[in-house]
Design a protein around this motif. Sequence first.
Motif, PDB file in Angstrom:
ATOM      1  N   UNK A  66      89.731  33.458   8.387  1.00  0.00           N
ATOM      2  CA  UNK A  66      90.803  34.064   7.610  1.00  0.00           C
ATOM      3  C   UNK A  66      92.158  33.637   8.157  1.00  0.00           C
ATOM      4  N   UNK A  67      93.177  33.733   7.302  1.00  0.00           N
ATOM      5  CA  UNK A  67      94.523  33.361   7.708  1.00  0.00           C
ATOM      6  C   UNK A  67      95.475  34.542   7.720  1.00  0.00           C
ATOM      7  N   UNK A  68      95.947  34.960   6.539  1.00  0.00           N
ATOM      8  CA  UNK A  68      96.935  36.029   6.419  1.00  0.00           C
ATOM      9  C   UNK A  68      96.821  36.662   5.036  1.00  0.00           C
ATOM     10  N   UNK A  69      97.529  37.779   4.852  1.00  0.00           N
ATOM     11  CA  UNK A  69      97.563  38.395   3.531  1.00  0.00           C
ATOM     12  C   UNK A  69      98.957  38.910   3.217  1.00  0.00           C
ATOM     13  N   UNK A  70      99.221  39.021   1.927  1.00  0.00           N
ATOM     14  CA  UNK A  70     100.500  39.503   1.429  1.00  0.00           C
ATOM     15  C   UNK A  70     100.252  40.660   0.479  1.00  0.00           C
ATOM     16  N   UNK A  71     101.089  41.676   0.570  1.00  0.00           N
ATOM     17  CA  UNK A  71     101.044  42.802  -0.368  1.00  0.00           C
ATOM     18  C   UNK A  71     102.342  42.773  -1.166  1.00  0.00           C
ATOM     19  N   UNK A  72     102.201  42.757  -2.473  1.00  0.00           N
ATOM     20  CA  UNK A  72     103.338  42.750  -3.384  1.00  0.00           C
ATOM     21  C   UNK A  72     103.202  43.990  -4.266  1.00  0.00           C
ATOM     22  N   UNK A  73     104.147  44.907  -4.154  1.00  0.00           N
ATOM     23  CA  UNK A  73     104.157  46.116  -4.997  1.00  0.00           C
ATOM     24  C   UNK A  73     105.347  45.988  -5.927  1.00  0.00           C
ATOM     25  N   UNK A  74     105.081  46.064  -7.218  1.00  0.00           N
ATOM     26  CA  UNK A  74     106.163  45.952  -8.200  1.00  0.00           C
ATOM     27  C   UNK A  74     105.813  46.767  -9.444  1.00  0.00           C
ATOM     28  N   UNK A  75     106.843  47.089 -10.234  1.00  0.00           N
ATOM     29  CA  UNK A  75     106.617  47.946 -11.397  1.00  0.00           C
ATOM     30  C   UNK A  75     105.822  47.216 -12.477  1.00  0.00           C
ATOM     31  N   UNK A  76     105.102  48.008 -13.227  1.00  0.00           N
ATOM     32  CA  UNK A  76     104.361  47.510 -14.387  1.00  0.00           C
ATOM     33  C   UNK A  76     104.753  48.342 -15.606  1.00  0.00           C
ATOM     34  N   UNK A  77     106.033  48.622 -15.727  1.00  0.00           N
ATOM     35  CA  UNK A  77     106.523  49.465 -16.816  1.00  0.00           C
ATOM     36  C   UNK A  77     106.344  48.805 -18.178  1.00  0.00           C
ATOM     37  N   UNK A  78     106.235  47.471 -18.198  1.00  0.00           N
ATOM     38  CA  UNK A  78     106.028  46.751 -19.463  1.00  0.00           C
ATOM     39  C   UNK A  78     104.552  46.418 -19.702  1.00  0.00           C
ATOM     40  N   UNK A  79     103.689  46.843 -18.764  1.00  0.00           N
ATOM     41  CA  UNK A  79     102.230  46.660 -18.851  1.00  0.00           C
ATOM     42  C   UNK A  79     101.810  45.192 -18.932  1.00  0.00           C
ATOM     43  N   UNK A  80     102.463  44.380 -18.114  1.00  0.00           N
ATOM     44  CA  UNK A  80     102.067  42.975 -18.007  1.00  0.00           C
ATOM     45  C   UNK A  80     100.759  42.879 -17.217  1.00  0.00           C
ATOM     46  N   UNK A  81     100.160  41.716 -17.256  1.00  0.00           N
ATOM     47  CA  UNK A  81      98.878  41.510 -16.577  1.00  0.00           C
ATOM     48  C   UNK A  81      98.956  40.279 -15.690  1.00  0.00           C
ATOM     49  N   UNK A  82      98.204  40.331 -14.593  1.00  0.00           N
ATOM     50  CA  UNK A  82      98.083  39.175 -13.709  1.00  0.00           C
ATOM     51  C   UNK A  82      96.708  38.538 -13.850  1.00  0.00           C
ATOM     52  N   UNK A  83      95.903  39.023 -14.754  1.00  0.00           N
ATOM     53  CA  UNK A  83      94.527  38.584 -15.011  1.00  0.00           C
ATOM     54  C   UNK A  83      93.625  38.793 -13.805  1.00  0.00           C
ATOM     55  N   UNK A  84      94.034  39.644 -12.874  1.00  0.00           N
ATOM     56  CA  UNK A  84      93.191  39.954 -11.724  1.00  0.00           C
ATOM     57  C   UNK A  84      92.844  41.440 -11.675  1.00  0.00           C
ATOM     58  N   UNK A  85      93.370  42.220 -12.604  1.00  0.00           N
ATOM     59  CA  UNK A  85      93.082  43.651 -12.614  1.00  0.00           C
ATOM     60  C   UNK A  85      91.607  43.878 -12.897  1.00  0.00           C
ATOM     61  N   UNK A  86      91.053  44.864 -12.193  1.00  0.00           N
ATOM     62  CA  UNK A  86      89.635  45.158 -12.315  1.00  0.00           C
ATOM     63  C   UNK A  86      89.329  45.833 -13.651  1.00  0.00           C
ATOM     64  N   UNK A 140      99.739  46.849  -7.390  1.00  0.00           N
ATOM     65  CA  UNK A 140      99.527  46.650  -5.958  1.00  0.00           C
ATOM     66  C   UNK A 140      98.768  45.344  -5.889  1.00  0.00           C
ATOM     67  N   UNK A 141      99.481  44.269  -5.580  1.00  0.00           N
ATOM     68  CA  UNK A 141      98.946  42.917  -5.692  1.00  0.00           C
ATOM     69  C   UNK A 141      98.706  42.346  -4.295  1.00  0.00           C
ATOM     70  N   UNK A 142      97.462  41.972  -4.004  1.00  0.00           N
ATOM     71  CA  UNK A 142      97.096  41.431  -2.705  1.00  0.00           C
ATOM     72  C   UNK A 142      96.764  39.959  -2.853  1.00  0.00           C
ATOM     73  N   UNK A 143      97.304  39.143  -1.959  1.00  0.00           N
ATOM     74  CA  UNK A 143      96.973  37.730  -1.897  1.00  0.00           C
ATOM     75  C   UNK A 143      96.435  37.449  -0.505  1.00  0.00           C
ATOM     76  N   UNK A 144      95.211  36.942  -0.428  1.00  0.00           N
ATOM     77  CA  UNK A 144      94.541  36.653   0.840  1.00  0.00           C
ATOM     78  C   UNK A 144      94.361  35.149   0.959  1.00  0.00           C
ATOM     79  N   UNK A 145      94.765  34.593   2.106  1.00  0.00           N
ATOM     80  CA  UNK A 145      94.661  33.151   2.337  1.00  0.00           C
ATOM     81  C   UNK A 145      93.817  32.900   3.581  1.00  0.00           C
TER      82      UNK A 145
END
Length: 163
Positions: A66-86, A140-145
Amino acid sequence: MSKKNILSILSILLLFVVACSDDSDVDTEKPTIDISFSGAFPTNCDTIYFGEPFVMKMKFSDNVELGAYTINIHNNFDHHSHSTEVTACNPDPDKDPVNPYVSIDDYSIPEGSKEYETNLTISIPESDGVELYDDGDYHFFISLTDKEGWSTQMGLSIKILHR
């Protein structure tokens, strides 16, 4: 045979051996993020409260390191998608942000780790020091590298509310 011919033949053989080297030790797999275990948090559709600390519990794994991870918290008031939501949650009506909370933080993972379970205490402040942050739908967006640079992302739809 002359020394020149022997050197030419050895050079060709060396080139052939190097060109045919085994690349099976090259990491080609992405790391994984697991939130399916008991006690994982946050998971999709969870609620977090401004000003109240919570412990992020996730399991990360990789076939090599494993390397590192990033947490990105941002509003979803417009209900956009990242195509990773469960799954889809029960969203609030769309709204324009006034003072939305946003955070992007990077975290390291101990070197040599193939598996890592987070135990990270996070506290989201209630305000920016002037006015309260907007509550409602957030990502709550997690990126793991991994060490090789392969990455996996997971976006969770959550609510962040004031009590």
